[in-house]
Each structure stands twice: as C-alpha cells, then as structure tokens.
Design a protein around this motif. Sequence first.
Motif, PDB file in Angstrom:
ATOM      1  N   ASN A 106      -2.680   6.508  -0.975  1.00 26.08           N
ATOM      2  CA  ASN A 106      -3.960   5.960  -1.439  1.00 26.08           C
ATOM      3  C   ASN A 106      -5.142   6.828  -1.019  1.00 26.08           C
ATOM      4  O   ASN A 106      -6.102   6.362  -0.385  1.00 26.08           O
ATOM      5  N   GLU A 107      -5.005   8.126  -1.375  1.00 24.27           N
ATOM      6  CA  GLU A 107      -6.068   9.109  -1.129  1.00 24.27           C
ATOM      7  C   GLU A 107      -6.468   9.160   0.346  1.00 24.27           C
ATOM      8  O   GLU A 107      -7.654   9.242   0.693  1.00 24.27           O
ATOM      9  N   GLY A 108      -5.458   9.107   1.213  1.00 20.20           N
ATOM     10  CA  GLY A 108      -5.697   9.256   2.642  1.00 20.20           C
ATOM     11  C   GLY A 108      -6.096   8.001   3.374  1.00 20.20           C
ATOM     12  O   GLY A 108      -6.394   8.047   4.573  1.00 20.20           O
ATOM     13  N   LYS A 109      -6.075   6.862   2.709  1.00 19.67           N
ATOM     14  CA  LYS A 109      -6.459   5.606   3.369  1.00 19.67           C
ATOM     15  C   LYS A 109      -5.324   5.037   4.219  1.00 19.67           C
ATOM     16  O   LYS A 109      -5.572   4.355   5.217  1.00 19.67           O
ATOM     17  N   ASP A 110      -4.095   5.279   3.808  1.00 18.47           N
ATOM     18  CA  ASP A 110      -2.938   4.720   4.515  1.00 18.47           C
ATOM     19  C   ASP A 110      -1.954   5.831   4.842  1.00 18.47           C
ATOM     20  O   ASP A 110      -1.809   6.802   4.086  1.00 18.47           O
ATOM     21  N   GLN A 165       0.812  -1.214   0.000  1.00 15.76           N
ATOM     22  CA  GLN A 165       0.000   0.000   0.000  1.00 15.76           C
ATOM     23  C   GLN A 165       0.848   1.269   0.000  1.00 15.76           C
ATOM     24  O   GLN A 165       0.366   2.344  -0.338  1.00 15.76           O
ATOM     25  N   TYR A 166       2.123   1.146   0.378  1.00 12.08           N
ATOM     26  CA  TYR A 166       3.019   2.300   0.342  1.00 12.08           C
ATOM     27  C   TYR A 166       3.774   2.403  -0.982  1.00 12.08           C
ATOM     28  O   TYR A 166       4.617   3.286  -1.150  1.00 12.08           O
TER      29      TYR A 166
END
Length: 656
Positions: free
Chosen positions: A619-623, A201-202
């Motif tokens: 990821n648009e503020g998810k992670d 995710q990063y």
Amino acid sequence: MRTLFIRVIAIVFAILPVFASAIEINQKPFVIPELKQWVGKNDMFRTTATSRIVVPKSNASLLHVAKLFAEDYKTIFGQELVISEGKANKGDFTFKTASNKELGKEGYQIKISDIVEITAPESVGIFWATRTLLQMSEQSKERELPKGEIKDWPDYALRGFMIDCGRKFIPLQFLRDYVKIMAYYKMNTFQIHLNDNGFKQYFKNDWNKTYSAFRLESETFPGLTAQDGHYTKSEFIDLQKLAEEYFVEIIPEIDVPAHSLAFSKYKPEIGSTEYGIDHLDLFNPETYKFIDALFKEYLEGENPVFRGKRVHVGTDEYSNTKKDVVEKFRYFTDYCIRLVEGYGKQACVWGALTHANGETPVKSENVLMLAWHNPYAQPDTMIEKGYDLVSIPDGLLYIVPNAGYYYDYLNHDKIYNEWTPAQIGNKVFSDTEPKILGGMFAVWNDHAGNGISTKDIHHRVYPAIQTLATKMWTGKSKTLPFDVFDSKRHDLSEAPGINIQGKIGKEPALVYEQSEVKKGSKMKYREIGYNYTVSFELEGTDEKKGTILFSTDETQFYLSDPIKGMLGFARDGYLNTFNYRVKEGEKVLITICGDNKGTRLYINGKLHDNLSMKTQWYNEGKDKMYYTQTLVFPLDKAGDYNSRIRNLKVYNYCKE
C-alpha cells in the motif's frame, strides 16, 4: 593424657559419619517443572539388567502408564523394562495409587532407594512422576537416580498452550509431537485454533483476496475445508486419543463471530457488510443456522469429532461502536455457550464482555473465559460475574513470530522471576484464587505468508514451554535463579524420541562427515538445526530444474530449484533461492550457515549470498511485513543428481 587421647579419638570417630553424611547427601535434582519437595539421601539408584516395572495388572490405568514409561525408557536409554507384578526387587520401579489429600489430583510421591516407589492418588500423578524420573535419568551418563524422597504437586490445575493453525497450517505430526512435549513438561491443556484469516492490508485491501482457512474436514459444508492443509475427522480424533493417553486435554476452537472470513467466503450472505466480511452478520438468521450446523457436525452423536470435555467458541474483537450491536454480540455469545452445552461440553470463550458491556445476559456458570486483555474483559469483574478464568495476558504471553509487535520470543527472565497465573495484566490476585484455574500462552500466526516455518515456531515455543511449565506448576515456590534454570534447561530433551530442533551433540563440534555422498543414499541424521554449518565439495553438472541434493519429507535443498534452476530450498510451502547456479564442470566448495535469523551461502570460503529477513512493503509504503528465510538443513536422504558431492562436513555451530 592417655584418657584424653582416647576421648579425642572417640569424638573424631563419632563425628566422621556426620561429615561423611553431609558430603554425600544428594542435592535436589533439576527437572522442569521444579520439584516442590526433596529430601536427599546417600548413594544412587541404578537399574540392573533385570529391572522391571512392578504394577498390579488388574489396574488398567496404571498398566497403561507403565507401558508408556517402558516405551519412553527404551527410546531414550535402549533398555527394556519388563512390566510385571508381585514383590519388587533391587533395581525395580513400582507404581501404586493411594489417597493423599495433600497431593491433590495430579500430585505424586517418589521414594528412591534400591527400589523406586511411585505413589499417587490417581494415575495421572503416576504419569507425571515418570516424566520426572525420565528427566532425572537423562541428565546422568549412567542413567542413575539420586536416592531421596520427592513430594510434588501443581499449584494450578490448567497449564496450557494455544497454537493458531488457521493463518498457518500446522502439520498433524507437529501437533502429535507437541502433545508429547507438553506432557514431558507436565502441561495438560492444548488449545487448537482451527480457523482464522490474514489482515486485508496485505491482500490489496480486499477481503475477497485475503487469506483465510478452516482446518477441519467438513461434510456438512463441502468446499469449506482449506485445501492447502487440513485435518480429516479421523486424524483429529486420533490426535485427541493420543493426547488422552498422555493426560493432555485438547480444546478445539472454532472462532466466531470475528476472525470468520473462511465462513463468510463460503457463505457470503452471513458476512457483515458494515464491519467487514471477516465478521459474521449477527442480525442475519442464516448466521445462526450456519453456526448450528457447523458445531453439530463435530459435537453430535455418541462418538463426536470433538471428544474432550471443553470446546472453545471464540467470541472476541467484535465492534462495540453501537449499542444494538453490543447487545446482539452478547446474545450471540450466550447462544454459542448454550449451543455447546447442549452437547454436554463446557464452553470456553475469549474475554470480551467489558468491551461489550451491556444488558443482555450472558451465561457465566461453568463457563471458562480466557482473560487475555483487560480492557476487553476486566478479570476482577469477570470473577464477580462467576466466570472461571485462564490467565493468558497478551502483553506478556503472546508470541507473534517476526511481526514487530507483541513478542517474537517471550521475555523468559521476566516471566520466570515475576509472573504467576494470578497476575493478569495489571491485576494481581491471590495465588489461591479459586476462580483462576491456571494459565496459557499463545502463538498467533498473524502475518499469513511471512515465510515463518514450523521450525521457527518451535524455536520460539519450546523454551516458552519450559519456562511456563515451571510457573504454572510451581508458582512462586521456585528456588533456582533464572540464569541457573536457563543454563540447565538445555540439558533436557524435548521429549522421548522427539527432536524438532534438529540438535546433534551438546558441545560445538564437527558432528558428522562423509567422504562422498552418492545419490539416493541415506544419511545418519535427519537434519541439523540452528546454529549450523554444512559444507561440501561440488563437482557440478548441468542439473535439470527440480534436482534435489538433500531432503526430508518436509524440506528440500535444491541443486537446481524448480523455478529458476538456482541453488535453494523449500519448506512450509515457501521457495527461497540463492543467487547461484551450479555450472557444468565447476569444482567449488559450498558452505551453508543457518540460524534463526537467516541462511547464508559461501562459495570457496567467501560470502556469496545472505537470505536474511527482508521487509516487504504494501500500500505504497504504508504497511510492511517481515519475510523470513530460515532453514533447518535436511540431511535425511540424498536426491537423484548427476553432480559429484564429496567431503561433506556438518558442524553444530555457525563456522563463519
């Protein structure tokens, strides 16, 4: 009346020695781990100008320990102890081995009178005794030792620490220093996690872009070895040889079949298409051919790369959603165990067989399992199945630096007061349970790219070494309150000649100053660690990009950084810059304050920029990931600059 007076005088003189003796009896010395038994006597032992280490020269093992003790004594105190044989004299140290079932393999006795006599069943006990003596001596200004008798032995045979070198490269010198630090605190097992990968995710949720690394030189698979940091085979062999000298066992770990992105990137056909390519495909015969060849490279021959008696094969955190996958995972685990055993090594695994409960048999006899999370491997069940366990409960003993989960710094108070290796998660066993060999704690560098430095890792790990060393050696028999232990532990060094913390002085003070720092000059100190203040007067010129002000081999503090030409610093592959540029003809007072949270710049006494921890979103503020901008300030040598640096002052506290 005269008779009564005489009787009173006689009584007084009779009891005076008792009072004097009670006053003068030496109290139990503070060392880490705490001594099991101490009987105090009167007076102090002092070395003389002719003090020696007396040891039978026919005993090569004792002679080796004597040489280490002599080297360390000279490093700390500057006095050379000659190694000799024959009769001991006042001020001498003597080493000898003698059987004693009470002490076990690693225990020892020390009798401190006018001579220091060390006796142990084996040379390892003699070595641990020298660590005790060095710790006692370094707390005395005159390096005196209190006279008395010590009996000491560990409650647990395995006392360890695991470091993740896969997600963050840990330089070889750091590992070599840690061998000595662990030995100084009687910890004897050092597990080195050699491969792993970041979280996708990063990395734009793309496994092909996700960071991964395998840290050993490989000739069987050219190109597999990480190019941003690795160990050659000869370097890794030398590291293990050093550890052997200090009675520390290195357990190398190659982690399969999960955490294996470095391998599947190199050989894509062995990556799982169903569970992500960081998982190996357990149903592909090529996977087993690769594993065979990889382990063979480091295990075959009379002088293998992996020298020790144990090798860790990973085997955890694989999917258990399908029965056929569970059974194949169990088969793979058994396969790796027997593969390692085929080369004469004991196999070590992460506990996973409750998570992967099934019918396929997995060898348990003479297999060492690290019990880390009970839902993955219930320790009582694993004991019933025949596994030997290492207690490494993740909810108490996992450090993940600045990640926001597990521990950033361990809860030392709780560990010291409540934990022993007999407690694994919510399961508590007898402290004499023979299947629990000991304990470990771990540092996991999960967040690849988060700015954490090896100095930051050390800042978290070193106090944990001190606390866990006590609990793994002493168990429940420690007697000091935690606040006393926590205060007194700061009086001990990391190990002879090692100062990764960059400590200068013990009390808050101005610890170094220099009227002018000329380019290319050498400083008195290598670096200053958290918490510190460094200030200097700058008469600036227009410096070219990449101009260094101060540096060590690992760290650079720039007058003009290589990218933007700003004031900044680089360490561990990260460049951090302040919002400040040195100007031609400018005269200014620059002050840097640093601690384990960040680094601050003051211009003429006013805060100008604060490089603290910052949150990076994905990821648009998810992670999110927390990025660290700390600096242990380099002082070793001055760079090639044209500006003028005057009135350098270094304080061992944040002078804000």
